[in-house]
Design an enzyme around this catalytic site. Structure first.
Site, PDB file in Angstrom:
ATOM      1  CB  SER A 156      -0.901   0.025   1.243  1.00  0.00           C
ATOM      2  OG  SER A 156      -1.560   1.272   1.379  1.00  0.00           O
ATOM      3  CE1 TYR A 170      -4.674  -2.380   4.638  1.00  0.00           C
ATOM      4  CE2 TYR A 170      -3.717  -0.180   4.423  1.00  0.00           C
ATOM      5  CZ  TYR A 170      -4.236  -1.330   3.841  1.00  0.00           C
ATOM      6  OH  TYR A 170      -4.309  -1.433   2.470  1.00  0.00           O
TER       7      TYR A 170
END
Length: 282
Positions: A156, A170
């Site tokens: 990401s 995350y």
């Protein structure tokens, strides 16, 4: 003319929706047999049927697995090899972003552990069993098939950037995916096993849209996007197709940022963005 993935076999996790589904469709379009792995079997079956409706000349098989459980990841890889005779592409795409994920003060340990179990251990186990399978791939010079293969891990943009809208577990998990993938790439480079990551920017997928569940949350992000829009899952799938194909044969250990320019931005452009994305992407 044969497709870019003709005769290849692929396994995609998180395949029932979003990036995983769009990648499965593109892989099949280019000639690959695909094992669509998801924790939701019924959704995976619907996705596999959607692939077969479009491309009946390939195999598309649904398989239930929780990537947070090593034995289920191994079973998925074993099934791909059994059904297709080999594994050429492993797309470790499954991941979670828990709505209770917050900052260091407020994130509960159980949320941290769950996120790491799926986002980090799932990628580790997927890579581990893919490497073992790819070492055994039979060579077929006529079809351009060899030992080795391509492992693609979904990271990401938050692995490279900080944010004042915290999702600490995350963010940490995706940083781990990035670092782990670089090391895997170096360790296995001489085996013909390539390991690369894709770092998507914010996407218009259920995973993120469920997290950004108010206009305020969405607008807070949009101001930082140079292209003025969230990305589409199919735009990430096209990057996965490139990394899975022989077109990227001299690329390993790289992080492909597909983020609308986000990680390159200091001050974003003004003016109206071109919306929606080009119709050819949909």
């Amino acid at each position: 003319m044969p497709g870019r993935l003709a005769h290849k076999a692929a396994l995609v996790t998180g395949a029932a929706s979003g990036i995983g589904l769009e990648s499965s469709i593109l892989f099949a379009q280019e000639g690959a047999n695909v094992l669509l792995v998801d924790v939701n079997l019924e959704a995976a079956k619907k996705a596999a049927n959607r692939v077969l409706e479009k491309y009946p000349n390939v195999k598309a098989i649904a398989f239930k697995a929780d990537v947070g459980k090593e034995e289920e990841v191994k079973a998925a890889v074993d099934t791909a090899v059994k059904e297709f005779g080999r594994l050429d592409i492993m797309f470790n795409n499954a991941g979670i972003m828990h709505p209770a994920d917050d900052n260091a003060l407020n994130t509960e340990e159980k949320i941290w552990d769950l996120t790491m179990q799926i986002n980090v251990k799932g990628v580790w186990w997927g890579s581990k069993y893919a490497i073992l399978a790819m070492r055994e791939n039979p060579t077929d010079e006529a079809k351009g098939l060899h030992t080795g293969g391509s492992i693609i891990n979904t990271a990401s943009f938050v692995a490279s950037m900080g944010a004042a809208t915290p999702q600490l577990a995350y963010t940490a998990s995706k940083g781990a995916v990035l670092a782990m993938s670089r090391e895997l790439a170096m360790v296995h480079a001489r085996e013909g096993i390539r390991v690369n990551t894709i770092s998507p920017g914010p996407l218009k997928t259920p995973l993120l849209m469920d997290f950004l569940n108010t206009a305020e949350k969405r607008d807070r992000r949009m101001v930082h996007l140079p292209m003025g829009r969230f990305g589409e899952a199919v735009e990430i799938a096209k990057a996965a197709l490139f990394l899975g194909s022989d077109e990227s044969s001299y690329m390993t250990g790289i992080d492909m940022k597909v983020d609308g320019g986000l990680t390159s931005a200091y001050v974003t452009p003004t003016g109206e963005p071109v919306l929606p994305p080009p119709s050819s992407l949909i």
